[in-house]
Scaffold this motif. Structure first.
Motif, PDB file in Angstrom:
ATOM      1  N   ALA A   1       0.865  -1.290  -0.024  1.00  0.00           N
ATOM      2  CA  ALA A   1      -0.092   0.101  -0.016  1.00  0.00           C
ATOM      3  C   ALA A   1       0.871   1.189  -0.015  1.00  0.00           C
ATOM      4  N   LEU A   2       1.898   1.225   0.858  1.00  0.00           N
ATOM      5  CA  LEU A   2       2.788   2.458   0.788  1.00  0.00           C
ATOM      6  C   LEU A   2       3.566   2.762  -0.090  1.00  0.00           C
ATOM      7  N   ALA A   3       4.088   1.416  -0.939  1.00  0.00           N
ATOM      8  CA  ALA A   3       4.885   1.570  -2.072  1.00  0.00           C
ATOM      9  C   ALA A   3       4.310   2.055  -3.396  1.00  0.00           C
ATOM     10  N   PHE A   4       2.809   1.793  -3.237  1.00  0.00           N
ATOM     11  CA  PHE A   4       2.115   2.250  -4.459  1.00  0.00           C
ATOM     12  C   PHE A   4       1.885   3.586  -4.449  1.00  0.00           C
ATOM     13  N   VAL A   5       1.764   4.488  -3.085  1.00  0.00           N
ATOM     14  CA  VAL A   5       1.427   5.936  -3.305  1.00  0.00           C
ATOM     15  C   VAL A   5       2.793   6.650  -3.214  1.00  0.00           C
ATOM     16  N   THR A   6       3.951   5.882  -2.728  1.00  0.00           N
ATOM     17  CA  THR A   6       5.037   6.853  -2.888  1.00  0.00           C
ATOM     18  C   THR A   6       5.701   7.001  -4.076  1.00  0.00           C
TER      19      THR A   6
ATOM     20  N   GLU B   1       3.762  -5.722 -13.626  1.00  0.00           N
ATOM     21  CA  GLU B   1       2.759  -6.586 -13.373  1.00  0.00           C
ATOM     22  C   GLU B   1       2.025  -6.413 -12.213  1.00  0.00           C
ATOM     23  N   THR B   2       2.862  -6.129 -11.367  1.00  0.00           N
ATOM     24  CA  THR B   2       1.981  -5.586  -9.951  1.00  0.00           C
ATOM     25  C   THR B   2       0.919  -4.644 -10.039  1.00  0.00           C
ATOM     26  N   ILE B   3       1.428  -3.504 -10.624  1.00  0.00           N
ATOM     27  CA  ILE B   3       0.729  -2.360 -10.993  1.00  0.00           C
ATOM     28  C   ILE B   3      -0.580  -2.625 -11.728  1.00  0.00           C
TER      29      ILE B   3
END
Length: 345
Positions: free
Chosen positions: A291-296, A328-330
């Motif tokens: 969750a944090l990595a997505f935002v950053t 792929e994760t995104i």
């Protein structure tokens, strides 16, 4: 710890910012000091607070968070190592314990900064933010906008002139917005340009996997006008850690302790969290780090405001700074978002 420019300033802020709103309620002064020690040791140079903290807001605790930061500055001598942000509270009948009801008039702006500086034991703050607008608009979880034709409120120009005055006095270096809309942000920029005043350098709004409404309008404003997002609630009050799944109510967790924090709950939110947790497990990350990595890693995010009540939580949050999610994760995240879009605006 990577840094990004704070708007058009010469300040390089770390991509993670230390949030503080639990200090004085869920965290003691000693625990707050330990968190600041930990953050600075990890390379974080950006702290965010507010005059109304801690939360939930109430008269008997109001101001403690700033006081804890001030006592840490006095003990550590590290004021110059920190880019410090705080906020002035906007109007609200639920905030009468602050100046008998805070306003965004010049009188209140000047009183608020002086009191914050005293608590923080510093002569200036690097970033002074308007916590929420004086006008009635859709923030704090309101998705739709309902216009109040009879509203009387402090004019934006009046508030901005007071903030510019604080810059000239050396009490603040820059100002920013919070819980603001695309119209409000562009209007502030327009007024500033008309008068030759400094522009706002940031907008602090919620942004997380359950609430990506910032992407609709505001992300473009951030990029085109160089007024980046300081993302708050990137963990959705801890919901995105998965710790509340299946009806769990962990001891001493925020939602367990305070019923008012229900913004990120509901059947759709729970299903989205479950699916995001599966993505995290598949790539060997905790749901929190995902969750944090997505935002950053979003281009329009200047800094991601992380908050924690324990050092172990803080250390996990800090570790997310080294994670970059692959294409792929995104794509999997976008697939979930397409079906369960913004369940908790």
């Amino acid at each position: 710890m990577f840094t990004r420019k704070l708007g058009n300033t010469d300040l390089d802020v770390t991509r993670l910012c230390l949030g503080t709103m639990t200090w004085g309620e869920q965290n003691t002064e000693a625990e707050a000091h330990a968190q600041m020690d930990c953050a600075v040791a990890a390379g974080i140079n950006f702290f965010d607070t507010a005059e109304m903290y801690p939360v939930p807001p109430k008269g008997e605790t109001q101001g403690r968070t700033e006081q804890y930061i001030g006592s840490w500055f006095a003990r550590s001598g590290k004021r110059e190592q920190v880019i410090l942000a705080t906020k002035i509270a906007g109007p609200g009948d639920w905030m009468t314990h602050i100046r008998n009801g805070p306003q965004l008039t010049p009188e209140h702006v000047n009183a608020a900064i002086d009191t914050s500086l005293q608590r923080l034991q510093t002569d200036y703050v690097d970033l002074y933010q308007v916590h929420w607008p004086a006008r009635s608009t859709n923030f704090f979880g309101k998705l739709g906008y309902i216009h109040d034709h009879d509203e009387e409120t402090t004019a934006l120009e009046e508030t901005l002139e007071a903030l510019v005055g604080l810059i000239r006095q050396g009490k603040i270096r820059h100002y920013g917005l919070s819980n603001e809309t695309a119209w409000g942000t562009m209007k502030v920029i327009q007024i500033a340009d008309q008068h030759g005043w400094p522009r706002p350098v940031s907008v602090q709004n919620p942004y997380n996997l359950l609430n990506r409404s910032y992407e609709i309008g505001m992300a473009e404003v951030s990029m085109r006008e160089n007024v980046g997002l300081l993302a708050y609630s990137p963990m959705a009050f801890g919901v995105l850690s998965g710790k509340y799944l299946n009806g769990a109510m962990p001891e001493n967790a925020r939602i367990t302790l305070f019923e008012r924090f229900s913004r990120y709950q509901g059947a759709q939110a729970e299903e989205a969290v479950r699916q995001y947790a599966e993505v995290a497990a598949d790539i060997g990350l905790s749901p929190a780090v995902l969750a944090l990595a997505f935002v950053t890693q979003q281009d329009f995010v200047t800094s991601n405001i992380i908050g924690a009540t324990t050092l172990s939580q803080l250390e996990e949050n800090i570790a997310s700074a080294d994670v970059v999610l692959d294409a792929e994760t995104i794509e999997r995240i976008e697939g979930i978002h397409k079906v369960i879009s913004n369940p908790c605006p």
